[in-house]
Structures are given as C-alpha cells and as structure tokens.
Write a protein that holds these residues in place. Structure first.
Motif, PDB file in Angstrom:
ATOM      1  N   MET A  72       0.846  -1.159   0.000  1.00  0.00           N
ATOM      2  CA  MET A  72       0.000   0.000   0.000  1.00  0.00           C
ATOM      3  C   MET A  72       0.897   1.229   0.000  1.00  0.00           C
ATOM      4  SD  MET A  72      -2.840   1.057   2.832  1.00  0.00           S
ATOM      5  CE  MET A  72      -2.302  -0.307   3.788  1.00  0.00           C
ATOM      6  N   ARG A  73       0.515   2.241  -0.773  1.00  0.00           N
ATOM      7  CA  ARG A  73       1.282   3.476  -0.873  1.00  0.00           C
ATOM      8  C   ARG A  73       0.341   4.653  -0.714  1.00  0.00           C
ATOM      9  NH1 ARG A  73       3.547   6.679  -5.521  1.00  0.00           N
ATOM     10  NH2 ARG A  73       5.369   7.665  -4.616  1.00  0.00           N
ATOM     11  N   PHE A  74       0.756   5.671   0.058  1.00  0.00           N
ATOM     12  CA  PHE A  74      -0.055   6.869   0.258  1.00  0.00           C
ATOM     13  C   PHE A  74       0.790   8.089  -0.042  1.00  0.00           C
ATOM     14  CE2 PHE A  74      -1.739  10.316   2.910  1.00  0.00           C
ATOM     15  CZ  PHE A  74      -3.026  10.362   2.414  1.00  0.00           C
ATOM     16  N   ASP A  75       0.346   8.893  -1.001  1.00  0.00           N
ATOM     17  CA  ASP A  75       1.058  10.106  -1.403  1.00  0.00           C
ATOM     18  C   ASP A  75       0.426  11.298  -0.682  1.00  0.00           C
ATOM     19  OD1 ASP A  75       2.336  12.213  -2.588  1.00  0.00           O
ATOM     20  OD2 ASP A  75       1.725  11.725  -4.633  1.00  0.00           O
ATOM     21  N   ALA A  76       1.028  11.735   0.421  1.00  0.00           N
ATOM     22  CA  ALA A  76       0.477  12.826   1.218  1.00  0.00           C
ATOM     23  C   ALA A  76       0.450  14.147   0.457  1.00  0.00           C
ATOM     24  CB  ALA A  76       1.273  12.987   2.499  1.00  0.00           C
ATOM     25  N   PHE A  77       1.395  14.368  -0.444  1.00  0.00           N
ATOM     26  CA  PHE A  77       1.431  15.617  -1.199  1.00  0.00           C
ATOM     27  C   PHE A  77       0.282  15.709  -2.194  1.00  0.00           C
ATOM     28  CE2 PHE A  77       5.827  15.084   0.196  1.00  0.00           C
ATOM     29  CZ  PHE A  77       5.977  16.279   0.880  1.00  0.00           C
ATOM     30  N   LYS A  78      -0.215  14.575  -2.644  1.00  0.00           N
ATOM     31  CA  LYS A  78      -1.352  14.554  -3.573  1.00  0.00           C
ATOM     32  C   LYS A  78      -2.591  15.142  -2.909  1.00  0.00           C
ATOM     33  CE  LYS A  78      -4.095  11.348  -6.334  1.00  0.00           C
ATOM     34  NZ  LYS A  78      -4.282   9.954  -6.730  1.00  0.00           N
ATOM     35  N   LEU A 130      -5.669  15.518   5.839  1.00  0.00           N
ATOM     36  CA  LEU A 130      -4.797  14.364   5.641  1.00  0.00           C
ATOM     37  C   LEU A 130      -5.369  13.084   6.241  1.00  0.00           C
ATOM     38  CD1 LEU A 130      -2.092  13.304   4.620  1.00  0.00           C
ATOM     39  CD2 LEU A 130      -1.098  13.968   6.792  1.00  0.00           C
ATOM     40  N   ARG A 131      -5.878  13.154   7.444  1.00  0.00           N
ATOM     41  CA  ARG A 131      -6.367  11.948   8.117  1.00  0.00           C
ATOM     42  C   ARG A 131      -7.516  11.306   7.342  1.00  0.00           C
ATOM     43  NH1 ARG A 131      -8.522  12.935  13.888  1.00  0.00           N
ATOM     44  NH2 ARG A 131      -6.701  14.232  13.791  1.00  0.00           N
ATOM     45  N   ARG A 132      -8.477  12.119   6.885  1.00  0.00           N
ATOM     46  CA  ARG A 132      -9.621  11.598   6.142  1.00  0.00           C
ATOM     47  C   ARG A 132      -9.174  10.926   4.853  1.00  0.00           C
ATOM     48  NH1 ARG A 132     -13.310  16.157   4.604  1.00  0.00           N
ATOM     49  NH2 ARG A 132     -13.605  16.246   6.819  1.00  0.00           N
ATOM     50  N   ASN A 133      -8.287  11.560   4.118  1.00  0.00           N
ATOM     51  CA  ASN A 133      -7.824  10.986   2.860  1.00  0.00           C
ATOM     52  C   ASN A 133      -6.961   9.755   3.084  1.00  0.00           C
ATOM     53  OD1 ASN A 133      -8.817  12.609   0.584  1.00  0.00           O
ATOM     54  ND2 ASN A 133      -7.984  14.241   1.831  1.00  0.00           N
ATOM     55  N   THR A 148      -9.539   1.791   0.534  1.00  0.00           N
ATOM     56  CA  THR A 148      -9.617   1.442  -0.885  1.00  0.00           C
ATOM     57  C   THR A 148      -8.559   0.410  -1.248  1.00  0.00           C
ATOM     58  OG1 THR A 148     -10.497   3.624  -1.418  1.00  0.00           O
ATOM     59  CG2 THR A 148      -9.549   2.368  -3.228  1.00  0.00           C
ATOM     60  N   ALA A 149      -7.325   0.622  -0.774  1.00  0.00           N
ATOM     61  CA  ALA A 149      -6.233  -0.314  -1.076  1.00  0.00           C
ATOM     62  C   ALA A 149      -6.498  -1.702  -0.503  1.00  0.00           C
ATOM     63  CB  ALA A 149      -4.912   0.235  -0.544  1.00  0.00           C
ATOM     64  N   LEU A 150      -7.194  -1.758   0.631  1.00  0.00           N
ATOM     65  CA  LEU A 150      -7.490  -3.034   1.265  1.00  0.00           C
ATOM     66  C   LEU A 150      -8.797  -3.651   0.759  1.00  0.00           C
ATOM     67  CD1 LEU A 150      -6.454  -2.236   4.949  1.00  0.00           C
ATOM     68  CD2 LEU A 150      -5.172  -3.546   3.242  1.00  0.00           C
ATOM     69  N   GLY A 151      -9.474  -2.943  -0.145  1.00  0.00           N
ATOM     70  CA  GLY A 151     -10.712  -3.469  -0.716  1.00  0.00           C
ATOM     71  C   GLY A 151     -11.915  -3.348   0.200  1.00  0.00           C
ATOM     72  N   ILE A 152     -11.851  -2.459   1.180  1.00  0.00           N
ATOM     73  CA  ILE A 152     -12.971  -2.253   2.107  1.00  0.00           C
ATOM     74  C   ILE A 152     -13.971  -1.320   1.446  1.00  0.00           C
ATOM     75  CG2 ILE A 152     -13.642  -1.331   4.355  1.00  0.00           C
ATOM     76  CD1 ILE A 152     -10.772  -2.056   5.297  1.00  0.00           C
ATOM     77  N   LYS A 153     -15.209  -1.784   1.324  1.00  0.00           N
ATOM     78  CA  LYS A 153     -16.231  -0.998   0.640  1.00  0.00           C
ATOM     79  C   LYS A 153     -17.266  -0.403   1.598  1.00  0.00           C
ATOM     80  CE  LYS A 153     -15.797  -3.708  -3.579  1.00  0.00           C
ATOM     81  NZ  LYS A 153     -14.815  -2.879  -4.186  1.00  0.00           N
ATOM     82  N   GLU A 166     -19.155   8.341   4.411  1.00  0.00           N
ATOM     83  CA  GLU A 166     -19.575   8.835   5.729  1.00  0.00           C
ATOM     84  C   GLU A 166     -18.504   9.672   6.423  1.00  0.00           C
ATOM     85  OE1 GLU A 166     -21.241   5.781   8.181  1.00  0.00           O
ATOM     86  OE2 GLU A 166     -22.664   5.169   6.633  1.00  0.00           O
ATOM     87  N   LEU A 167     -17.266   9.615   5.952  1.00  0.00           N
ATOM     88  CA  LEU A 167     -16.215  10.455   6.534  1.00  0.00           C
ATOM     89  C   LEU A 167     -16.443  11.931   6.240  1.00  0.00           C
ATOM     90  CD1 LEU A 167     -13.010   8.358   5.773  1.00  0.00           C
ATOM     91  CD2 LEU A 167     -14.128   8.678   7.967  1.00  0.00           C
ATOM     92  N   TYR A 168     -17.279  12.213   5.240  1.00  0.00           N
ATOM     93  CA  TYR A 168     -17.570  13.597   4.876  1.00  0.00           C
ATOM     94  C   TYR A 168     -18.865  14.091   5.512  1.00  0.00           C
ATOM     95  CZ  TYR A 168     -13.822  13.213   1.514  1.00  0.00           C
ATOM     96  OH  TYR A 168     -12.598  13.037   0.944  1.00  0.00           O
TER      97      TYR A 168
END
Length: 52
Positions: free
Chosen positions: A1-7, A13-16, A23-28, A35-37
């Motif tokens: 899994m890779r997370f680009d914080a600058f993107k 940051l925490r929400r994204n 998403t990377a783990l396939g959790i839907k 709901e995070l929004y």
C-alpha cells in the motif's frame, strides 16, 4: 500500500489517508468512504422557564 500525502495537500490528511487505506485493502463499507464527509454534530440545549 502506498499513500502520497502531497497529492492530498489541500484536503484533511487523516480523512484521505483512511479512504486510501480502505480502498487499497478493498474495504467498501461506507463508514470508511462517504460517511467520513458527513460531519455530523449533535448539540443539546436545555433552558429553564423564565431564564433570560
């Protein structure tokens, strides 16, 4: 899994991070995506009669 914080520099940051990991783990489950929004806040006020 890779997370680009600058993107996501303009977004919270925490929400994204949570969304990217889910998403990377396939959790839907919506609680890790849409709901995070929701930003729900509950406030309860109690007033006494005649209080001014």
């Amino acid at each position: 899994m890779r997370f680009d914080a600058f993107k996501y520099a303009e977004n919270p940051l925490r929400r994204n991070f949570i969304i990217a990991v889910a998403t990377a783990l396939g959790i839907k489950d919506a609680k890790f995506h849409d709901e995070l929004y929701g930003g729900r806040v509950a406030v309860r006020f109690q007033f006494e009669r005649g209080a001014v």
